[in-house]
Design an enzyme around this catalytic site. Structure first.
Site, PDB file in Angstrom:
ATOM      1  N   LYS A 254      20.868 -14.667  69.174  1.00 51.85           N
ATOM      2  CA  LYS A 254      21.887 -13.993  69.328  1.00 51.85           C
ATOM      3  C   LYS A 254      22.261 -13.395  71.047  1.00 51.85           C
ATOM      4  O   LYS A 254      21.313 -13.557  72.261  1.00 51.85           O
ATOM      5  CB  LYS A 254      21.300 -12.225  68.717  1.00 51.85           C
ATOM      6  CG  LYS A 254      22.873 -11.036  68.248  1.00 51.85           C
ATOM      7  CD  LYS A 254      22.269  -9.826  67.775  1.00 51.85           C
ATOM      8  CE  LYS A 254      23.119  -9.075  67.757  1.00 51.85           C
ATOM      9  NZ  LYS A 254      22.260  -7.846  67.536  1.00 51.85           N
TER      10      LYS A 254
ATOM     11  N   SER B 250      25.312  -5.894  63.426  1.00 52.24           N
ATOM     12  CA  SER B 250      26.093  -7.537  64.743  1.00 52.24           C
ATOM     13  C   SER B 250      25.087  -8.491  65.113  1.00 52.24           C
ATOM     14  O   SER B 250      25.888  -8.717  65.343  1.00 52.24           O
ATOM     15  CB  SER B 250      25.408  -5.923  66.119  1.00 52.24           C
ATOM     16  OG  SER B 250      24.176  -5.837  66.102  1.00 52.24           O
TER      17      SER B 250
ATOM     18  N   SER C 160      21.112  -4.392  62.293  1.00 51.13           N
ATOM     19  CA  SER C 160      21.532  -4.972  63.064  1.00 51.13           C
ATOM     20  C   SER C 160      20.774  -6.461  62.085  1.00 51.13           C
ATOM     21  O   SER C 160      21.842  -7.239  62.600  1.00 51.13           O
ATOM     22  CB  SER C 160      21.715  -5.871  64.135  1.00 51.13           C
ATOM     23  OG  SER C 160      22.791  -4.340  64.825  1.00 51.13           O
TER      24      SER C 160
HETATM   25  N1  GLN Z   1      25.385  -0.860  62.570  1.00 51.06           N
HETATM   26  C1  GLN Z   1      24.703   0.489  63.546  1.00 51.06           C
HETATM   27  C2  GLN Z   1      25.450   0.385  64.745  1.00 51.06           C
HETATM   28  O1  GLN Z   1      26.622  -0.191  65.176  1.00 51.06           O
HETATM   29  C3  GLN Z   1      23.460  -0.545  63.419  1.00 51.06           C
HETATM   30  C4  GLN Z   1      23.661  -1.869  64.919  1.00 51.06           C
HETATM   31  C5  GLN Z   1      22.386  -2.235  65.394  1.00 51.06           C
HETATM   32  O2  GLN Z   1      21.173  -2.146  65.004  1.00 51.06           O
HETATM   33  N2  GLN Z   1      22.377  -2.866  66.646  1.00 51.06           N
HETATM   34  O3  GLN Z   1      24.785   0.932  65.452  1.00 51.06           O
END
Ligand code: GLN
Length: 484
Positions: A78, A153, A177
């Protein structure tokens, strides 16, 4: 079978027996990328030259009889993990030209085991999002249905694994994420206990929640990667100075008598019927393998999303203050210093990142701090206590990973609250700091993958691996591949 669809353990066996070379595998992966990447758009950067030179290196080591666990295994990372001399952008305009002078501990440990970096994957900008649509660069498509999002994400990493564009990947998980995209893409995603894997070199979003973890084709591969990346690191004061077990040792161990908690708050109104059915069927499957289902309650679940969006945005507003155009990243000249800051940040950050910086700054500001930030910390303690109470009577908890399968591109972008709700089942886990894994547990009638979430007690990834492996080996979901 094509080489690009091998798992880590399969590839390793063939490499050690000299039935194939690392170059064979890496060539096959890049041929696959040439064939499907145009449709999937999982990668922000491909590191082909570096990959072939790492492949040569790994092959020499194999020829010398070295026996490291990831020798010659192609990985995608990532793009929020620093890779020395390789662009690391967080899919943000503000870091579009950032080439780190240092390497994250997790990727250092992967390379030390001989892995081969294939490229850096797309993500929601600064990991803020649930669909990868907040990327400042491109939209990644779900390999199972190119009109749908891969989740987020870590959507690029999950899509790359699902599309066989790498053998395994790393992601990061602050509120879901890793697990949510793994569930949407039909692969295995593990968020370890907070503190199990060093965050050194992971670009910070919300430091008390962020954790690096694995995205793989099956549970064994996840355990193998965890063996490589877990463990104390003096460069991250929140990494736990605890011994790391051999996570592969529990695979195949009987699950008879293990107590699986079913939290009643996780089967809610508005949840997709097919998701609910798949998860209930998985629970029956575990029961027939000898596990004992027990209904439990996590009473503060309903406050998790609100609590998370105060804490995560507060930490983000502080962490992202460093992008000011001075030391690295984008810089827009202005008439004076303040003008330079404002113009750099106004043009470098995307809409969602700005929304979160504003929310977090508000929650931390004097006069509101007690009402929002302190209150959220108190509720976080209650949520953590819910888990401690539950783990007094059960070994793991079982829930759906997400309330729906992958949604359509554009479906939720106009309504941030709808987007935030797609993490309703994953967020509490980060607030409590416990480990959880998403493992494929079926498909909808529209052929979209569904994920089962297994949650464990602090530093008890072994119970997750044990249950998840038993489930995976007793089912065939992992064998299905998207038709790309
Ligand atoms: N979807 C969640 C957010 O928008 C979690 C994102 C993540 O785990 N980085 O914060």
């Amino acid at each position: 079978m094509s080489l690009y669809s091998l798992t880590i353990s399969e590839a390793r066996d063939l490499l050690i027996k000299r039935d194939l070379t690392v170059q064979n595998i890496v060539s096959s992966i890049f041929a696959r990328i040439d064939a499907v990447e145009e449709k999937v758009s999982a990668f922000l950067t491909l590191t082909k030259d570096e990959a072939f030179s790492a492949a040569e290196d790994a092959q020499k080591k194999i020829n010398r009889g070295e026996n490291k666990s990831l020798l010659g295994i192609p990985f995608a990372i990532k793009d929020n993990m620093c890779t020395r001399n390789i662009r690391t952008t967080c899919a943000s305009k503000i870091l579009h030209n950032f080439v780190p002078p240092y390497e994250s501990t997790a990727t250092t440990r992967l390379s030390a085991e001989g892995s081969v970096l294939i490229g850096k994957t797309n993500m929601d900008e600064f990991a803020m999002g649930s669909s990868t649509e907040n990327s400042g660069v491109q939209i990644t498509k779900n390999p199972w249905d190119l009109e749908r999002i891969p989740g987020g994400s870590s959507g690029g990493s999950a899509a790359a694994v699902a599309a066989d564009e790498c053998i395994a990947a790393l992601g990061s998980d602050t509120g879901g994420s890793i697990r949510q995209p793994a569930s949407f893409c039909g692969v295995v995603g593990l968020k370890p206990t907070y503190g199990r894997v060093s965050r050194y070199g992971l670009v910070a979003f919300a430091s008390s929640l962020d954790q690096i973890g694995t995205i793989t084709k099956n549970i064994r591969d996840s355990a193998i990667v965890m063996n490589a990346i877990a463990g104390h690191d003096p460069c991250d004061s929140t990494s736990a100075p605890l011994p790391v077990p051999d996570f592969t040792a529990v695979l195949g161990r009987d699950i008879r008598g293990m107590r699986i908690g079913i939290p009643k708050e996780y089967f809610i109104e508005g949840m997709d019927r097919e998701v609910e059915q798949a998860v209930k069927e998985a629970i029956r499957h575990l029961e027939s393998a000898g596990a004992i289902p027990i209904e439990v309650s996590l009473p503060h679940t309903e406050y998790a999303v609100a609590t998370y969006y105060i804490i995560a945005t507060s930490e983000a507003s502080s962490n992202l203050a460093r992008y000011d155009g001075v030391k690295y990243g984008l810089r827009n000249e202005g008439k004076d210093l303040m003008d330079m800051y404002v113009s750099t940040r106004a043009c470098g950050f995307g809409a969602e990142v700005k929304r979160r910086i504003m929310l977090g700054t508000y929650a931390l500001s004097s006069g509101y701090y007690d009402a929002y930030y302190r209150k959220a910390q108190q509720v976080r303690t209650l949520i953590k206590k819910d888990f401690e109470d539950a783990f007094r009577t059960v070994d793991v908890l079982i829930t759906p990973t997400a309330p729906t399968p992958a949604f359509k591109i554009g479906e939720k972008t106009a309504d941030p609250l709808q987007m935030y709700l797609s993490d309703i089942f994953t967020i509490s886990v980060n607030l409590a700091g416990v480990p959880a894994v998403s493992v494929p547990c079926g498909f909808t009638s529209g052929n979209l993958p569904v994920g089962l979430q297994i949650i464990g007690n602090h530093f008890d990834e072994e119970s997750l691996f044990r249950i998840a492996y038993a489930y995976e080996q007793g089912t065939e979901w992992r064998l299905r591949k998207p038709a790309l």
